[in-house]
Design an enzyme around this catalytic site. Structure first.
Site, PDB file in Angstrom:
ATOM      1  N   ASP A 113       6.059  44.900  23.514  1.00 25.12           N
ATOM      2  CA  ASP A 113       5.687  43.869  24.475  1.00 25.12           C
ATOM      3  C   ASP A 113       6.921  43.038  24.810  1.00 25.12           C
ATOM      4  O   ASP A 113       7.993  43.235  24.238  1.00 25.12           O
ATOM      5  CB  ASP A 113       4.546  43.006  23.929  1.00 25.12           C
TER       6      ASP A 113
ATOM      7  N   GLY B 196      10.279  37.973  17.879  1.00 25.48           N
ATOM      8  CA  GLY B 196       9.750  39.073  18.682  1.00 25.48           C
ATOM      9  C   GLY B 196       8.565  39.722  17.989  1.00 25.48           C
ATOM     10  O   GLY B 196       8.537  39.855  16.769  1.00 25.48           O
ATOM     11  N   THR B 197       7.569  40.060  18.772  1.00 27.87           N
ATOM     12  CA  THR B 197       6.369  40.753  18.287  1.00 27.87           C
ATOM     13  C   THR B 197       5.968  41.744  19.352  1.00 27.87           C
ATOM     14  O   THR B 197       6.495  41.679  20.409  1.00 27.87           O
ATOM     15  CB  THR B 197       5.221  39.760  18.141  1.00 27.87           C
ATOM     16  N   THR B 198       5.278  42.617  19.447  1.00 26.38           N
ATOM     17  CA  THR B 198       4.691  43.633  18.647  1.00 26.38           C
ATOM     18  C   THR B 198       5.272  44.979  19.111  1.00 26.38           C
ATOM     19  O   THR B 198       5.411  45.191  20.319  1.00 26.38           O
ATOM     20  CB  THR B 198       3.159  43.626  18.856  1.00 26.38           C
TER      21      THR B 198
END
Length: 276
Positions: free
Chosen positions: A65, A48-50
Site C-alpha cells: 500500500d 510503512g505498512t502493509t
C-alpha cells in the site's frame, strides 16, 4: 593498475559482503551504527505498512500500500514500499520508513557487490540470509522502537519457482508457503488471502488477489491505505518470473483496482469463498 585515490583495502579480493566491508572501513555509514538517544523513538518517524506477496505457477508477486503514518497522522499518501533487490528478487518494507529505505539500498548494493566480486549471482537462499544479517544488525534500533521488518520474495532459478521469506526483528528468517503479509494490516490481508488463494493462479489472478487483500487490510486497519480513486494512487506491484522482475505500470494496477472497487459496490466485504 591501482588507483592512488583509493586505499589498498578497497581493492582487496575475497570480500564478497559489502556490508562487512563497509563495517570495517566506514562503520558510521551503516544505519545500525548511528547513535540514537535513550528512549522509545517509534512515534517520531513515519512508519510503512502493509506488504503482501503470493506465488503463482510462473513466479511471485509482491504489492504494498502507499500510506505512511506517524502515530494517528497520515505522514505520506504515496510512499513506495516495494523495491527491486536485483533482477530476480524484490523486497517490501514495513516498520520505520527511513531506516527501512536505507536498509533496502544497502541490500541492493550488497547483492550487486557480490555479483561483481564473485562473477555470479547470489543464490536465493544466500540473498535471504544476507537480508537477515542486515536486520539482525538493526536490533539495537529496534529495541528503541525503530524496527524494520521486510518481506522478501523472488524467483529461484535453481528451484524453478517463486519463493517468499519473512523475518522477525532479530533477523530470524522464515520461508513462507503460497502467500504472506507483513505490517499493521497483515492479519487482515492474510485472512483475505486464505479465502482467495488458489494453486492454479496465473500472474493476473495473483495480482488481483494481493490487491484484494490490501483492500481488505485497509478496510480494517487505519494505518493501511487502500486504492485512492480521487488522487489515482494505487498499490505498488512487482511481478517476478524466470524472465526477471518488473514493476507493473500504474495504469495496469489502476485497471485491476477499478474492477475491484466496482465489485465492492455490490459486495463491500469482497468476493465470497466456497464452503467446500
Amino acid at each position: 593498475m591501482g588507483d592512488s585515490r583509493l586505499p589498498s583495502s578497497f581493492m582487496a579480493p575475497g570480500t564478497s559482503s559489502f556490508a562487512d566491508f563497509l563495517g570495517a572501513e566506514a562503520p558510521d555509514l551503516l544505519p545500525s551504527r548511528r547513535a540514537v538517544p535513550a528512549g522509545d523513538a517509534g512515534d517520531l518517524a513515519p512508519h510503512g505498512t502493509t506488504i503482501v506477496a503470493a506465488t503463482f505457477a510462473g513466479g511471485v508477486v509482491m504489492a504494498g500500500d502507499r500510506r505512511a503514518t506517524m502515530g494517528n497522522i497520515i505522514a505520506q499518501r504515496d510512499i513506495q514500499k516495494v523495491f527491486p533487490a536485483d533482477e530476480y528478487s524484490v523486497v517490501g518494507i514495513a516498520g520505520t520508513a527511513g531506516l527501512a529505505v536505507e536498509m533496502v539500498r544497502l541490500f541492493q548494493t550488497e547483492l550487486e557487490h557480490y555479483e561483481k566480486i564473485e562473477g555470479t549471482t547470489l543464490s536465493m537462499d544466500g540473498k535471504a540470509n544476507r537480508l537477515a544479517a542486515l536486520i539482525r544488525a538493526n536490533l539495537g534500533m529496534a529495541m528503541q522502537g525503530l524496527a524494520v521488518v521486510p518481506l522478501f520474495a523472488g524467483y529461484d532459478l535453481a528451484a524453478d519457482q517463486g519463493r517468499i521469506f519473512s523475518y522477525d526483528v532479530t533477523g530470524g528468517r522464515y520461508e513462507e508457503t503460497a502467500f504472506h503479509s507483513v505490517g499493521s494490516g497483515s492479519l487482515f490481508a492474510r485472512g483475505s488471502l486464505k479465502k482467495l488463494y488458489r494453486d492454479d493462479f496465473d500472474a493476473e489472478d495473483a495480482v488481483t488477489a494481493v490487491v484484494q487483500a490490501l483492500y481488505d487490510a485497509a478496510d480494517d486497519d487505519s494505518a493501511t491505505g487502500g486504492p485512492d480513486i480521487t488522487r489515482r494512487i494505487f498499490p505498488v506491484v512487482h511481478v517476478i518470473t524466470p524472465d526477471g522482475g518488473r514493476r507493473m505500470p500504474d495504469e495496469e494496477v489502476a485497471a485491476i483496482a477499478d474492477r475491484i472497487l466496482a465489485s465492492r459496490m455490490q459486495r463491500p466485504d469482497g468476493p465470497a469463498a466456497a464452503l467446500t
